[in-house]
Scaffold this motif. Sequence first.
Motif, short mmCIF file in Angstrom:
data_model
loop_
_atom_site.label_atom_id
_atom_site.label_comp_id
_atom_site.label_asym_id
_atom_site.label_seq_id
_atom_site.Cartn_x
_atom_site.Cartn_y
_atom_site.Cartn_z
N ARG A 35 12.06 -3.31 4.44
CA ARG A 35 11.33 -2.05 4.55
C ARG A 35 10.99 -1.76 6.01
N GLN B 35 -6.37 6.42 1.48
CA GLN B 35 -6.23 5.35 0.51
C GLN B 35 -5.64 5.87 -0.80
N ASP C 259 -0.26 8.56 -2.44
CA ASP C 259 0.65 7.88 -3.36
C ASP C 259 1.93 7.46 -2.64
N GLY D 94 3.58 4.81 -3.24
CA GLY D 94 4.47 4.15 -4.17
C GLY D 94 5.41 5.06 -4.92
N ARG E 199 10.55 4.57 -4.03
CA ARG E 199 10.96 3.23 -4.46
C ARG E 199 12.41 2.98 -4.05
N PRO F 187 8.56 -0.52 -4.21
CA PRO F 187 7.92 0.70 -3.71
C PRO F 187 7.51 0.60 -2.25
N THR G 253 4.52 1.03 0.44
CA THR G 253 3.11 0.66 0.30
C THR G 253 2.29 1.23 1.45
N THR H 214 -1.63 0.38 3.20
CA THR H 214 -2.79 -0.50 3.19
C THR H 214 -3.70 -0.18 4.36
N ARG I 179 4.48 0.65 4.73
CA ARG I 179 5.82 0.08 4.66
C ARG I 179 6.72 1.07 3.91
N GLN J 299 10.84 -9.46 3.34
CA GLN J 299 9.52 -8.83 3.27
C GLN J 299 9.11 -8.23 4.61
#
Length: 386
Positions: A187, A224, A227, A229, A232, A238, A240, A242, A266, A329
């Motif tokens: 990602r 926050q 959306d 996600g 995908r 998905p 992300t 944070t 990400r 990752q």
Amino acid sequence: MATRTEAGCTAPPPDVLRLTQTLVACNTMPENGNEAACLEAAAHTLRAAGFLVTLDRFDATHANLYARLLDAPESPGLCLAGHIDTVTARAAGWRTPPLQADERQGRLYGRGSCDMKGGVAALLCAAAAMRPRLRPGQDLRVHLYGGEEVGCLGSRHMAERRPEELAGVGAAIVAEPTALLPSVGHRGALWLRVTASGNAAHASMPQLGDNALTRLLPVAARIQAYDAGRWRHPQMGPATLTLTTLHAGSGCNMVPDAAGLTVDIRTVPGQDQDAVLADIRDLAGEACRVEVLTRVPSLWTPPDLPWVRRVARLAHGAAGQTPAPVTSQFFTDGASLRLAKPELPIIILGPGEQGVAHQTNEWCAVPQLCRAVDVYMAILADWYGV
């Protein structure tokens, strides 16, 4: 400033364990700025094997290394790539000093042993051992970058200022830790800082100030709730988002005149980072300023490419597992290579477990270091037909 040195006489390939220990002993944490010294150790190995080496000190603390055999190859060659900087290691919690490169019970401990000086040592050993087997007109490249841990600075410098370093390259291996399982992508990353400004005042008289934290918190809630996600990828899952840090004020009895937070996003292949950034700025509105800290594209190499399939068979055979595409990752310098050469097939493949990277008492299994050299040699032999 870039300096180039000509090839010297050939010498036997180095031992991968000793070379990893040498590289780990070089302090390349971000606060130290010793990347050039570490690259000199790598350059010694490459020059001894007959490579033409260029050291590119592109700023006061960071440097890259580019090595090749020929200026005008007759056919596309492979590029073996990695980074030589590490994250910071605090002495607390380490069983032995983090730069001591201590070998115990089949593991080499030390900062960077896994991420990714073990992989760099393995690719250097493989390149040195393959050099005498190549035929006239065949070229092999080695790229080592600085500043990867702070946003892929070295590889991005190469992509933006020296893309000719990839001329004549047909594919690339990035030796990040994957436990020798070929990874076909990762990602992307979009790191943002969101800040609000106000006016300080005594907390007993808040009406005299303008509370920056009060401005920031509703924006934080909207971000926050974004959306991320909904985008995908079949293999990566998905996207992300944070919220990672929050800072405000200087004392409990003061209305804060500044507040800020950071956001880690990400992204997945096919997702438009510009559109995501525009969305976040819309959510911030006029109340906050949004600044880009780091931006790294996602990476995806189709696993059904013939070369990718061959690498999977060679590498998985060494690992004793059935071929299957995996993804990483973390982001890698491979994203910058793809920026410099958009159609370049790139595989992430190196010794070390992903989950061990950046940890206290970081380690890499010594048998895996040795096996990595064999895997790289098999991939090189397949590419060059030797």
